[in-house]
Design an enzyme around this catalytic site. Structure first.
Site, PDB file in Angstrom:
ATOM      1  N   GLU A 148       0.833  -1.208   0.000  1.00 22.32           N
ATOM      2  CA  GLU A 148       0.000   0.000   0.000  1.00 22.32           C
ATOM      3  C   GLU A 148       0.865   1.254   0.000  1.00 22.32           C
ATOM      4  O   GLU A 148       1.732   1.419   0.852  1.00 22.32           O
ATOM      5  CB  GLU A 148      -0.921  -0.023   1.234  1.00 22.32           C
ATOM      6  CG  GLU A 148      -1.798   1.214   1.335  1.00 22.32           C
ATOM      7  CD  GLU A 148      -2.815   1.099   2.470  1.00 22.32           C
ATOM      8  OE1 GLU A 148      -3.455   0.047   2.604  1.00 22.32           O
ATOM      9  OE2 GLU A 148      -2.951   2.075   3.223  1.00 22.32           O
TER      10      GLU A 148
ATOM     11  N   TYR B  91      -6.504   7.066  -0.441  1.00 22.43           N
ATOM     12  CA  TYR B  91      -7.326   8.193  -0.880  1.00 22.43           C
ATOM     13  C   TYR B  91      -7.312   9.193   0.259  1.00 22.43           C
ATOM     14  O   TYR B  91      -7.711   8.858   1.385  1.00 22.43           O
ATOM     15  CB  TYR B  91      -8.734   7.654  -1.127  1.00 22.43           C
ATOM     16  CG  TYR B  91      -9.704   8.574  -1.796  1.00 22.43           C
ATOM     17  CD1 TYR B  91      -9.729   8.698  -3.187  1.00 22.43           C
ATOM     18  CD2 TYR B  91     -10.636   9.284  -1.050  1.00 22.43           C
ATOM     19  CE1 TYR B  91     -10.652   9.516  -3.807  1.00 22.43           C
ATOM     20  CE2 TYR B  91     -11.563  10.100  -1.668  1.00 22.43           C
ATOM     21  CZ  TYR B  91     -11.563  10.208  -3.048  1.00 22.43           C
ATOM     22  OH  TYR B  91     -12.492  11.014  -3.654  1.00 22.43           O
TER      23      TYR B  91
ATOM     24  N   ALA C 158      -7.799  12.447   2.830  1.00 14.86           N
ATOM     25  CA  ALA C 158      -8.973  12.965   3.543  1.00 14.86           C
ATOM     26  C   ALA C 158      -9.765  13.910   2.651  1.00 14.86           C
ATOM     27  O   ALA C 158      -9.202  14.778   1.983  1.00 14.86           O
ATOM     28  CB  ALA C 158      -8.509  13.685   4.805  1.00 14.86           C
TER      29      ALA C 158
ATOM     30  N   ARG D  39     -15.310   3.986   4.265  1.00 16.67           N
ATOM     31  CA  ARG D  39     -16.100   5.157   4.640  1.00 16.67           C
ATOM     32  C   ARG D  39     -15.185   6.360   4.791  1.00 16.67           C
ATOM     33  O   ARG D  39     -15.513   7.454   4.375  1.00 16.67           O
ATOM     34  CB  ARG D  39     -16.816   4.910   5.972  1.00 16.67           C
ATOM     35  CG  ARG D  39     -17.759   6.036   6.347  1.00 16.67           C
ATOM     36  CD  ARG D  39     -18.044   6.080   7.822  1.00 16.67           C
ATOM     37  NE  ARG D  39     -16.857   6.439   8.595  1.00 16.67           N
ATOM     38  CZ  ARG D  39     -16.820   6.565   9.909  1.00 16.67           C
ATOM     39  NH1 ARG D  39     -17.905   6.308  10.622  1.00 16.67           N
ATOM     40  NH2 ARG D  39     -15.713   6.916  10.542  1.00 16.67           N
TER      41      ARG D  39
ATOM     42  N   LYS E 133     -20.586  -5.439   4.801  1.00 18.32           N
ATOM     43  CA  LYS E 133     -19.748  -5.082   3.647  1.00 18.32           C
ATOM     44  C   LYS E 133     -19.511  -6.303   2.757  1.00 18.32           C
ATOM     45  O   LYS E 133     -19.508  -6.214   1.539  1.00 18.32           O
ATOM     46  CB  LYS E 133     -18.401  -4.504   4.127  1.00 18.32           C
ATOM     47  CG  LYS E 133     -18.534  -3.240   4.949  1.00 18.32           C
ATOM     48  CD  LYS E 133     -17.216  -2.518   5.151  1.00 18.32           C
ATOM     49  CE  LYS E 133     -16.503  -2.861   6.418  1.00 18.32           C
ATOM     50  NZ  LYS E 133     -15.422  -1.932   6.777  1.00 18.32           N
TER      51      LYS E 133
ATOM     52  N   GLN F  91      -6.704  -3.575   9.572  1.00 17.74           N
ATOM     53  CA  GLN F  91      -5.950  -2.478  10.162  1.00 17.74           C
ATOM     54  C   GLN F  91      -4.645  -3.060  10.717  1.00 17.74           C
ATOM     55  O   GLN F  91      -4.566  -4.273  10.981  1.00 17.74           O
ATOM     56  CB  GLN F  91      -6.795  -1.879  11.302  1.00 17.74           C
ATOM     57  CG  GLN F  91      -6.240  -0.656  11.957  1.00 17.74           C
ATOM     58  CD  GLN F  91      -5.970   0.450  10.956  1.00 17.74           C
ATOM     59  OE1 GLN F  91      -4.919   0.436  10.323  1.00 17.74           O
ATOM     60  NE2 GLN F  91      -6.897   1.374  10.804  1.00 17.74           N
TER      61      GLN F  91
ATOM     62  N   GLN G 250       6.609   7.878  15.357  1.00 12.85           N
ATOM     63  CA  GLN G 250       5.679   7.672  14.240  1.00 12.85           C
ATOM     64  C   GLN G 250       4.606   6.642  14.598  1.00 12.85           C
ATOM     65  O   GLN G 250       3.416   6.861  14.380  1.00 12.85           O
ATOM     66  CB  GLN G 250       6.472   7.191  13.013  1.00 12.85           C
ATOM     67  CG  GLN G 250       5.596   6.908  11.816  1.00 12.85           C
ATOM     68  CD  GLN G 250       6.338   6.102  10.768  1.00 12.85           C
ATOM     69  OE1 GLN G 250       6.990   5.108  11.085  1.00 12.85           O
ATOM     70  NE2 GLN G 250       6.273   6.548   9.528  1.00 12.85           N
TER      71      GLN G 250
ATOM     72  N   LYS H  50       8.132   3.665   1.373  1.00  7.32           N
ATOM     73  CA  LYS H  50       9.558   3.327   1.515  1.00  7.32           C
ATOM     74  C   LYS H  50       9.698   1.826   1.259  1.00  7.32           C
ATOM     75  O   LYS H  50       8.756   1.059   1.475  1.00  7.32           O
ATOM     76  CB  LYS H  50      10.052   3.632   2.932  1.00  7.32           C
ATOM     77  CG  LYS H  50       9.936   5.087   3.337  1.00  7.32           C
ATOM     78  CD  LYS H  50      11.197   5.823   2.957  1.00  7.32           C
ATOM     79  CE  LYS H  50      11.246   7.236   3.478  1.00  7.32           C
ATOM     80  NZ  LYS H  50      10.652   8.237   2.586  1.00  7.32           N
TER      81      LYS H  50
HETATM   82  P1  FAD Z   1     -17.223   1.411   7.985  1.00  4.70           P
HETATM   83  O1  FAD Z   1     -17.085  -0.003   7.618  1.00  4.70           O
HETATM   84  O2  FAD Z   1     -18.353   2.190   7.397  1.00  4.70           O
HETATM   85  O3  FAD Z   1     -17.294   1.483   9.582  1.00  4.70           O
HETATM   86  C1  FAD Z   1     -17.209   2.737  10.267  1.00  4.70           C
HETATM   87  C2  FAD Z   1     -17.864   2.594  11.641  1.00  4.70           C
HETATM   88  O4  FAD Z   1     -19.291   2.503  11.510  1.00  4.70           O
HETATM   89  C3  FAD Z   1     -17.466   1.336  12.414  1.00  4.70           C
HETATM   90  O5  FAD Z   1     -17.430   1.662  13.779  1.00  4.70           O
HETATM   91  C4  FAD Z   1     -18.585   0.339  12.107  1.00  4.70           C
HETATM   92  O6  FAD Z   1     -18.759  -0.620  13.152  1.00  4.70           O
HETATM   93  C5  FAD Z   1     -19.795   1.244  11.965  1.00  4.70           C
HETATM   94  N1  FAD Z   1     -20.723   0.806  10.900  1.00  4.70           N
HETATM   95  C6  FAD Z   1     -20.384   0.324   9.683  1.00  4.70           C
HETATM   96  N2  FAD Z   1     -21.484   0.068   8.946  1.00  4.70           N
HETATM   97  C7  FAD Z   1     -22.542   0.414   9.696  1.00  4.70           C
HETATM   98  C8  FAD Z   1     -23.939   0.402   9.466  1.00  4.70           C
HETATM   99  N3  FAD Z   1     -24.462   0.008   8.309  1.00  4.70           N
HETATM  100  N4  FAD Z   1     -24.768   0.828  10.489  1.00  4.70           N
HETATM  101  C9  FAD Z   1     -24.231   1.248  11.667  1.00  4.70           C
HETATM  102  N5  FAD Z   1     -22.910   1.282  11.935  1.00  4.70           N
HETATM  103  C10 FAD Z   1     -22.059   0.879  10.958  1.00  4.70           C
HETATM  104  N6  FAD Z   1      -8.813   6.075   5.312  1.00  4.70           N
HETATM  105  C11 FAD Z   1      -8.708   7.030   4.345  1.00  4.70           C
HETATM  106  O7  FAD Z   1      -9.111   8.184   4.567  1.00  4.70           O
HETATM  107  N7  FAD Z   1      -8.156   6.738   3.118  1.00  4.70           N
HETATM  108  C12 FAD Z   1      -7.716   5.505   2.806  1.00  4.70           C
HETATM  109  O8  FAD Z   1      -7.232   5.282   1.697  1.00  4.70           O
HETATM  110  C13 FAD Z   1      -7.810   4.466   3.801  1.00  4.70           C
HETATM  111  N8  FAD Z   1      -7.393   3.214   3.539  1.00  4.70           N
HETATM  112  C14 FAD Z   1      -7.546   2.216   4.490  1.00  4.70           C
HETATM  113  C15 FAD Z   1      -7.164   0.902   4.167  1.00  4.70           C
HETATM  114  C16 FAD Z   1      -7.312  -0.110   5.096  1.00  4.70           C
HETATM  115  C17 FAD Z   1      -6.908  -1.534   4.714  1.00  4.70           C
HETATM  116  C18 FAD Z   1      -7.816   0.177   6.403  1.00  4.70           C
HETATM  117  C19 FAD Z   1      -7.922  -0.897   7.442  1.00  4.70           C
HETATM  118  C20 FAD Z   1      -8.205   1.480   6.717  1.00  4.70           C
HETATM  119  C21 FAD Z   1      -8.099   2.509   5.763  1.00  4.70           C
HETATM  120  N9  FAD Z   1      -8.507   3.822   6.037  1.00  4.70           N
HETATM  121  C22 FAD Z   1      -8.383   4.802   5.063  1.00  4.70           C
HETATM  122  C23 FAD Z   1      -9.071   4.182   7.352  1.00  4.70           C
HETATM  123  C24 FAD Z   1     -10.633   4.127   7.351  1.00  4.70           C
HETATM  124  O9  FAD Z   1     -11.159   5.068   6.454  1.00  4.70           O
HETATM  125  C25 FAD Z   1     -11.113   4.433   8.779  1.00  4.70           C
HETATM  126  O10 FAD Z   1     -10.746   3.401   9.641  1.00  4.70           O
HETATM  127  C26 FAD Z   1     -12.569   4.820   8.900  1.00  4.70           C
HETATM  128  O11 FAD Z   1     -12.786   5.399  10.201  1.00  4.70           O
HETATM  129  C27 FAD Z   1     -13.571   3.663   8.778  1.00  4.70           C
HETATM  130  O12 FAD Z   1     -13.671   3.232   7.492  1.00  4.70           O
HETATM  131  P2  FAD Z   1     -14.466   1.857   7.164  1.00  4.70           P
HETATM  132  O13 FAD Z   1     -14.455   1.716   5.702  1.00  4.70           O
HETATM  133  O14 FAD Z   1     -13.930   0.745   7.962  1.00  4.70           O
HETATM  134  O15 FAD Z   1     -15.924   2.261   7.680  1.00  4.70           O
END
Ligand code: FAD
Length: 290
Positions: free
Chosen positions: A17, A49, A51, A107, A168, A179, A215, A275
């Site tokens: 990544e 992607y 913020a 999200r 999902k 994560q 970090q 890196k």
């Molecule tokens: P979701 O799956 O939507 O979950 C968010 C929260 O809402 C969780 O607490 C979940 O339990 C709850 N929830 C989910 N669905 C529902 C529902 N239908 N009803 C009620 N509650 C619900 N961030 C970035 O900005 N850019 C990136 O490129 C990026 N890449 C990432 C790659 C990976 C592999 C990982 C692990 C994380 C990445 N993140 C990135 C961080 C991520 O955007 C955050 O962790 C964010 O807070 C949650 O995203 P999510 O897609 O897991 O959200």
């Protein structure tokens, strides 16, 4: 080969990544690190992607470049932050036209200064809605989603978080990438819980070799991952010596990855942070049959 095909057919899927570089200098440096990482023949490379969609074009530029230069499968990350459905769809059209066949559907975090996530008008609230949107309009895209061995920081409970992960997968995700975590027991417990809940797609560990104590403190404070006590003590014992901290981090990640391989994970996703050195050392220190 799409990422779903890779996990279905390969013995071990390796992915890296990246994030969009901010300056021309960082971009040139990234090219060199990507060249070094390509020696490990990754099955795919992803780019985050930023913020609020701040890196929309840069994300696609990075993955398109890797795809064209190395004929390597790529995935663009996409978040719901700050975008209407029409804007999300436009990103997906753009991605497809640039040869990107996979999306890491997220999200995203609440924008700075906001404690909870609020969708824009005409936008989406959760990642499962984004997966549904992609599956509906672009059925051929490979889709990865995020999973949390230590539970997402905003989740109402660990159980609820798993139910939400399942939403999902039910919406059409092909793979879950986790994560960062530093204690494999947490990953195995998460994998078992997913299995109990009927989540059948590959659960892929996300690994970030620690290269510096400040970090990793910053990263873990944001994402809720924890450092096991003995690992934390070893990092602290390295004092202000950056090289010694990196040694401890590489040593820990190498042991972590070898154990994951021995326990039959479908692959490993490395957060390389643009890196190549630490990831290369970890990969050089483990034995993988591919
Ligand atoms: P979701 O799956 O939507 O979950 C968010 C929260 O809402 C969780 O607490 C979940 O339990 C709850 N929830 C989910 N669905 C529902 C529902 N239908 N009803 C009620 N509650 C619900 N961030 C970035 O900005 N850019 C990136 O490129 C990026 N890449 C990432 C790659 C990976 C592999 C990982 C692990 C994380 C990445 N993140 C990135 C961080 C991520 O955007 C955050 O962790 C964010 O807070 C949650 O995203 P999510 O897609 O897991 O959200």
């Amino acid at each position: 080969m799409s990422i779903s095909q890779a996990y279905a057919t390969e013995r071990f899927v390796l992915s890296f990544e990246l994030f969009p570089p901010k300056t021309a200098e960082a971009e040139a440096e990234l090219s060199q690190h990507v060249a070094a990482l390509m020696k490990f023949r990754p099955n795919f490379v992803t780019c985050t992607y930023g913020a609020g969609g701040s890196t929309r074009d840069k994300t696609l530029d990075v993955v398109e470049q890797v795809h064209r230069q190395y004929d390597c499968e790529v995935a663009a990350h996409l978040t719901c932050v700050g975008s209407t459905v029409a804007e999300l769809l436009s990103f997906l059209v753009d991605a497809r036209s640039r040869g990107v066949a996979n999306i890491v559907a997220l999200r995203g975090d609440p924008p700075r200064g906001q404690s909870d996530f609020r969708p824009v008008e005409g936008g989406l609230s959760y990642a499962n809605e984004l997966v549904e949107l992609i599956r509906g309009d672009f059925p051929d895209f490979g889709i990865a989603v995020a999973g949390y061995p230590e539970t997402h920081v905003e989740a109402t409970s660990a159980e609820d978080d798993l139910v939400n992960l399942r939403r999902k997968v039910d919406a059409g995700a092909d793979v879950v990438i986790t994560q960062v975590f530093y204690d494999n027991a947490l990953f195995y417990r998460f994998r078992d819980s997913c299995e109990r809940l009927g989540i059948k797609v590959p659960i892929v560990p996300g690994i970030l070799p620690v290269t510096s104590l400040p970090q990793i403190k910053r990263i873990t404070s944001m994402c809720g991952a924890t450092l096991p006590g003995d690992f934390s003590d070893q990092l602290a014992a390295a004092g202000d010596d950056a090289e010694a901290q990196c040694e401890v981090g590489v040593h820990h990640a190498t042991a972590q990855v070898q154990d994951l391989i021995d326990q039959g994970v479908p692959g490993v996703h490395f957060y390389v942070l643009n890196k190549s050195q630490s990831t290369s050392r970890v990969l050089g220190g483990v034995s993988i049959s591919r």
